[in-house]
Design a protein around this motif. Structure first.
Motif, mmCIF file in Angstrom:
data_model
loop_
_atom_site.group_PDB
_atom_site.id
_atom_site.type_symbol
_atom_site.label_atom_id
_atom_site.label_comp_id
_atom_site.label_asym_id
_atom_site.label_seq_id
_atom_site.Cartn_x
_atom_site.Cartn_y
_atom_site.Cartn_z
ATOM 1 N N LEU A 131 2.555 9.502 -2.832
ATOM 2 C CA LEU A 131 1.268 9.304 -2.163
ATOM 3 C C LEU A 131 0.789 10.585 -1.495
ATOM 4 N N VAL A 134 -0.715 12.687 -4.221
ATOM 5 C CA VAL A 134 -2.034 12.156 -4.582
ATOM 6 C C VAL A 134 -3.057 12.484 -3.500
ATOM 7 N N GLN A 135 -2.657 12.316 -2.247
ATOM 8 C CA GLN A 135 -3.546 12.631 -1.123
ATOM 9 C C GLN A 135 -3.962 14.098 -1.151
ATOM 10 N N LEU A 138 -6.413 14.687 -4.120
ATOM 11 C CA LEU A 138 -7.732 14.138 -3.814
ATOM 12 C C LEU A 138 -8.444 14.971 -2.759
#
Length: 252
Positions: A131, A134-135, A138
């Motif tokens: 995560l 991904v964070q 993004l």
């Protein structure tokens, strides 16, 4: 006016940031002392390879991640673009160091014939890392790379902030699980007798919590948020005009 000194930091901010750094450095020193004094030290090859894992995860997923979150509080009067770059760079460095720690634990388990990914610690840790990656991707896509519209960035920003703080908390919780798991594996029979290794490892856990609480406190004080500079407000309106087709004075 030109040449005017930058506004002073809000009362108390510098003190809390200093305390966070003192706690963070003490945390790293205590982690190193634990691994060096009681676990034989750190090495990439051989029996000590596993010890690379806790050291890297504390350094990357806690200390550097926490410092990356503080960037917007510390560098209040720097150009927004530079602050964004530093924020992304620290997070990226944290990811690289954490990846080294993950590789170390998998290789160590493979060499010793130990199963992978069965404990709550490993599940939380892998979730936190994936995560976090991904964070970061993004965040770079929305706030650093060109193309995202003003309204899209505005809608995503609250989620980005919330997930960032949540991942920081998850990382600390995962480290606490890992400390407990490591102690139960290594000193299960003597842990309840307050042996020095157990006391030191528990102290590392308390330092993790303290560092997280101080960083969290700084992040949640509204009056300590980075105020937009005058030129940033003008650029923001120009960017909105270009990406949304609205005039700066148009209705929302």
């Amino acid at each position: 006016m030109d040449g005017a000194p930058p506004p002073a930091s809000p009362t108390g901010l510098s003190a809390y940031v200093a305390v966070s750094q003192l706690l963070g450095l003490t945390l790293l020193a205590a982690t190193g002392a634990w691994l060096g004094r009681y676990r034989g030290g750190v090495a990439w090859q051989g029996q000590l390879q596993f010890n690379v894992h806790p050291l890297c995860m504390v350094l990357g997923m806690v200390f550097l991640q926490g410092d990356a979150l503080l960037v917007y509080r510390v560098f209040r009067n720097e150009a927004k673009r530079s602050t964004k770059m530093l924020h992304a760079l620290l997070h990226g460095l944290a990811l690289v160091i954490a990846l080294v720690g993950i590789v170390a634990v998998f290789e160590s388990h493979r060499a010793k014939g130990i199963a992978d990914m069965y404990s709550l610690h490993s599940w939380c840790g892998m979730a936190a890392f994936v995560l976090y990656l991904v964070q970061w991707l993004l965040g770079c896509g929305f706030f650093l790379a060109p193309g995202a519209s003003f309204s899209l960035r505005s809608r995503y920003k609250p989620q980005h902030i919330f997930v960032g703080i949540a991942l920081f908390a998850l990382s600390i919780a995962t480290c606490l699980l890992g400390i407990t798991e490591m102690l139960l594996f290594n000193i299960r029979d003597s842990y309840s007798q307050f042996v020095p290794e157990g006391v030191l490892a528990n102290t590392v856990g308390l330092l993790l919590v303290a560092f997280g609480l101080v960083v969290g406190y700084v992040l949640t004080r509204d009056e300590w948020k980075r105020p937009p500079l005058a030129e940033e407000l003008a650029l923001s309106m120009d960017f909105k005009t270009l990406t949304e087709g609205e005039s700066p004075g148009g209705s929302q």
